[in-house]
Design a protein around this motif. Sequence first.
Motif, PDB file in Angstrom:
ATOM      1  N   ALA A 171      -4.475 -12.564   2.381  1.00  0.00           N
ATOM      2  CA  ALA A 171      -3.827 -11.378   1.798  1.00  0.00           C
ATOM      3  C   ALA A 171      -2.523 -11.097   2.535  1.00  0.00           C
ATOM      4  CB  ALA A 171      -4.746 -10.171   1.875  1.00  0.00           C
ATOM      5  N   GLU A 172      -1.466 -10.827   1.780  1.00  0.00           N
ATOM      6  CA  GLU A 172      -0.183 -10.542   2.412  1.00  0.00           C
ATOM      7  C   GLU A 172      -0.102  -9.115   2.928  1.00  0.00           C
ATOM      8  OE1 GLU A 172       2.763 -11.214  -0.639  1.00  0.00           O
ATOM      9  OE2 GLU A 172       2.949  -9.055  -1.001  1.00  0.00           O
ATOM     10  N   ARG A 173      -1.028  -8.254   2.456  1.00  0.00           N
ATOM     11  CA  ARG A 173      -1.029  -6.857   2.881  1.00  0.00           C
ATOM     12  C   ARG A 173      -2.410  -6.267   2.643  1.00  0.00           C
ATOM     13  NH1 ARG A 173       3.103  -3.262   3.546  1.00  0.00           N
ATOM     14  NH2 ARG A 173       4.584  -4.692   2.537  1.00  0.00           N
ATOM     15  N   VAL A 174      -2.827  -5.376   3.532  1.00  0.00           N
ATOM     16  CA  VAL A 174      -4.055  -4.617   3.314  1.00  0.00           C
ATOM     17  C   VAL A 174      -3.672  -3.159   3.101  1.00  0.00           C
ATOM     18  CG1 VAL A 174      -5.532  -6.178   4.612  1.00  0.00           C
ATOM     19  CG2 VAL A 174      -4.423  -4.283   5.801  1.00  0.00           C
ATOM     20  N   VAL A 175      -4.306  -2.535   2.119  1.00  0.00           N
ATOM     21  CA  VAL A 175      -3.977  -1.156   1.746  1.00  0.00           C
ATOM     22  C   VAL A 175      -5.189  -0.273   2.017  1.00  0.00           C
ATOM     23  CG1 VAL A 175      -3.276   0.381  -0.127  1.00  0.00           C
ATOM     24  CG2 VAL A 175      -2.336  -1.941   0.008  1.00  0.00           C
ATOM     25  N   LEU A 176      -4.974   0.803   2.740  1.00  0.00           N
ATOM     26  CA  LEU A 176      -6.046   1.729   3.096  1.00  0.00           C
ATOM     27  C   LEU A 176      -6.112   2.819   2.037  1.00  0.00           C
ATOM     28  CD1 LEU A 176      -5.177   2.074   6.915  1.00  0.00           C
ATOM     29  CD2 LEU A 176      -6.267   0.168   5.685  1.00  0.00           C
ATOM     30  N   CYS A 177      -7.261   2.918   1.369  1.00  0.00           N
ATOM     31  CA  CYS A 177      -7.395   3.816   0.219  1.00  0.00           C
ATOM     32  C   CYS A 177      -8.227   5.046   0.568  1.00  0.00           C
ATOM     33  CB  CYS A 177      -8.045   3.082  -0.956  1.00  0.00           C
ATOM     34  SG  CYS A 177      -7.146   1.620  -1.500  1.00  0.00           S
ATOM     35  N   ASP A 178      -7.669   6.219   0.327  1.00  0.00           N
ATOM     36  CA  ASP A 178      -8.427   7.467   0.428  1.00  0.00           C
ATOM     37  C   ASP A 178      -8.939   7.782  -0.969  1.00  0.00           C
ATOM     38  OD1 ASP A 178      -9.535   9.721   1.593  1.00  0.00           O
ATOM     39  OD2 ASP A 178      -7.740  10.933   1.294  1.00  0.00           O
ATOM     40  N   THR A 179      -9.896   6.985  -1.420  1.00  0.00           N
ATOM     41  CA  THR A 179     -10.330   6.990  -2.809  1.00  0.00           C
ATOM     42  C   THR A 179     -10.906   8.329  -3.239  1.00  0.00           C
ATOM     43  OG1 THR A 179     -10.865   4.655  -2.482  1.00  0.00           O
ATOM     44  CG2 THR A 179     -11.653   5.677  -4.506  1.00  0.00           C
ATOM     45  N   ASN A 180     -11.623   8.989  -2.350  1.00  0.00           N
ATOM     46  CA  ASN A 180     -12.211  10.287  -2.678  1.00  0.00           C
ATOM     47  C   ASN A 180     -11.257  11.437  -2.413  1.00  0.00           C
ATOM     48  OD1 ASN A 180     -14.582   9.204  -3.538  1.00  0.00           O
ATOM     49  ND2 ASN A 180     -15.783   9.737  -1.729  1.00  0.00           N
ATOM     50  N   GLY A 181     -10.097  11.142  -1.858  1.00  0.00           N
ATOM     51  CA  GLY A 181      -9.155  12.207  -1.509  1.00  0.00           C
ATOM     52  C   GLY A 181      -9.738  13.170  -0.505  1.00  0.00           C
ATOM     53  N   SER A 182     -10.558  12.661   0.403  1.00  0.00           N
ATOM     54  CA  SER A 182     -11.347  13.527   1.291  1.00  0.00           C
ATOM     55  C   SER A 182     -10.732  13.717   2.664  1.00  0.00           C
ATOM     56  CB  SER A 182     -12.746  12.928   1.461  1.00  0.00           C
ATOM     57  OG  SER A 182     -12.661  11.621   2.043  1.00  0.00           O
ATOM     58  N   GLY A 201       0.735  -7.702  13.006  1.00  0.00           N
ATOM     59  CA  GLY A 201       1.291  -8.749  12.154  1.00  0.00           C
ATOM     60  C   GLY A 201       0.834  -8.690  10.713  1.00  0.00           C
ATOM     61  N   VAL A 202      -0.161  -7.854  10.387  1.00  0.00           N
ATOM     62  CA  VAL A 202      -0.638  -7.713   9.012  1.00  0.00           C
ATOM     63  C   VAL A 202      -0.067  -6.418   8.437  1.00  0.00           C
ATOM     64  CG1 VAL A 202      -2.632  -7.504   7.489  1.00  0.00           C
ATOM     65  CG2 VAL A 202      -2.781  -8.930   9.543  1.00  0.00           C
ATOM     66  N   PRO A 203       0.816  -6.485   7.441  1.00  0.00           N
ATOM     67  CA  PRO A 203       1.398  -5.265   6.871  1.00  0.00           C
ATOM     68  C   PRO A 203       0.317  -4.363   6.271  1.00  0.00           C
ATOM     69  CG  PRO A 203       2.648  -7.192   6.191  1.00  0.00           C
ATOM     70  CD  PRO A 203       1.389  -7.705   6.828  1.00  0.00           C
ATOM     71  N   VAL A 204       0.523  -3.072   6.401  1.00  0.00           N
ATOM     72  CA  VAL A 204      -0.462  -2.075   5.960  1.00  0.00           C
ATOM     73  C   VAL A 204       0.173  -1.170   4.906  1.00  0.00           C
ATOM     74  CG1 VAL A 204      -1.855  -0.091   6.683  1.00  0.00           C
ATOM     75  CG2 VAL A 204      -1.704  -2.125   8.148  1.00  0.00           C
ATOM     76  N   GLY A 205      -0.616  -0.849   3.878  1.00  0.00           N
ATOM     77  CA  GLY A 205      -0.187   0.098   2.859  1.00  0.00           C
ATOM     78  C   GLY A 205      -1.128   1.276   2.795  1.00  0.00           C
ATOM     79  N   ILE A 206      -0.755   2.287   1.985  1.00  0.00           N
ATOM     80  CA  ILE A 206      -1.565   3.499   1.863  1.00  0.00           C
ATOM     81  C   ILE A 206      -1.697   3.881   0.391  1.00  0.00           C
ATOM     82  CG2 ILE A 206       0.473   4.954   2.198  1.00  0.00           C
ATOM     83  CD1 ILE A 206      -3.126   5.764   3.387  1.00  0.00           C
TER      84      ILE A 206
END
Length: 535
Positions: A171-182, A201-206
């Motif tokens: 994966a070129e990027r991992v994205v951290l999800c606040d799926t429940n909006g909690s 070294g691993v790009p992070v998204g939100i």
Amino acid sequence: MNHTVQIYDATLRDGMQGEGMSLTAHEKVRVAHKLDDLGVDLIEAGFPASNPKELELFDLLGQETFDHAQIVAFGMTRRRGVAAAQDENLQVLARCFAGVCTLVGKTWDLHLEKVVKVGREENLAMIQESVAYLVEAGKRVIYDAEHFFDAWRSDSAYALDCLRAAAAGGAERVVLCDTNGSSLPHQVGSAVAEVVSVLEGVPVGIHCHNDLECGVANTLAAVLNGATQVQGTMNGIGERTGNANLVSIIGNLQFKLGIDALPGERIIRLTETAHFVDELLNQVPNATQPFVGRNAFAHKGGLHVAGVRADASTFEHMEPELVGNERQLIVSELAGRHTVAEKARSAGIEMDDAAAQRAIDNVKELEARGYQFEAADGSFELLLHKQVGDYEPLFTLESWRTIVEQNAQGHVECTATIKIWVEGERYVRSAEGNGPVNALDAALRSVIAEFHPHLRDIELTDYKVRLLDQHHGTGATTRVLVQSSDGQRSWGTIGVAQNVIAASWEALVASFEYAELPRQAQPAADDGSPAGRPA
């Protein structure tokens, strides 16, 4: 700060999960082009084969050319007990035209136990093998860690293992999800900071949702702690209370954090794009929405108006023109439409100052009667042609009539009769249809297609009605928005009247008139935006 943050728009997929949110495939293509014009980096279109509409959308998108944005296909990790290469959903993603794929996978132990019912090691294998399969197929892969922040609070070590599995798969990027909006901003910020530190070294998204009214704040907290991709939707539409509002995120990144969010000067299109999406969804744009709302820079009476007249910074946090909005001094009824000149230029229409002022005055008058041109690009271009004096109607109307009759068995018959003049000749035609607008359409085409054969190819792809003064009930003034396509391009036209059929007729006629406007290639804009396509 001046580093660039990647903008990832999920309006066409995640946004459509909100109640009442629906767009046709052709309308989604129009939104994609608007987002491309704005300068969005990645546009998540959905899962290519989840339903017939999505299949049609990907077929259409595969034939389109985008100046800046890349289309993203969305899917899930492989099913439990099925090899990645044998998983039908992953095969669809591997075969689709999109060069970027986003995979979502489980992270929270509660979901492993209660939803997918898989062990921790099997879940890690599902993540890594799914990502690796698509990477091997030549795709760039983004991994969305679903419910990441709930998982982080439950078992941070395992949440990190899920991210490592995605990275190990390529994966070129991992994205951290606040799926429940909690989550709250301090929770998001600290978690992102630790993930960025550990996964060096691993790009992070939100990716945040807005259940606590913190979607934008959480996204900004993530960026301040090292996230370099933000995901959201236009105007914050989405399931439950919505997704993080990408409009506000972009404005804050660009003007408050000094982070390059969009290329060149494209952020001036932010207001136009936000209103376009609302109008296409048949929603009234939120007047109080930050940055782009009609009242975002409105001042009413007293010291505020006096202060703004002396120095706008006394009561405004920025210049509204920077995002394509405008100041409203309500007490003195000042208004303007600074986009008229740019719209005329992009349509290849030469306008002098007098014509531009007439167009502005005409727009003000029409908006007071209920017209809105954000999604009615065809009607707006016709308006500009009328102001410069080169507008030629397709025909002269004498009259039209519709008859709707329902028998005792419930069968409804609709007939329309039109009387029009074309090139000095009078024509009377009748036609039947499955509704009064369809019947009018058929009757009109039966005449004008003889003079303009191209109009036989015009397809009405959508039809929306909105009540403008709802307290009048069925007697309210109505606004009709018609979407049309000739197979190569799409446009919108508008009609407003107390009678819904009259409003529909106006929008229908405008659609045909726009289709017959001479098209010409326009010079590329200075910022590299595409040319020769309706805005």
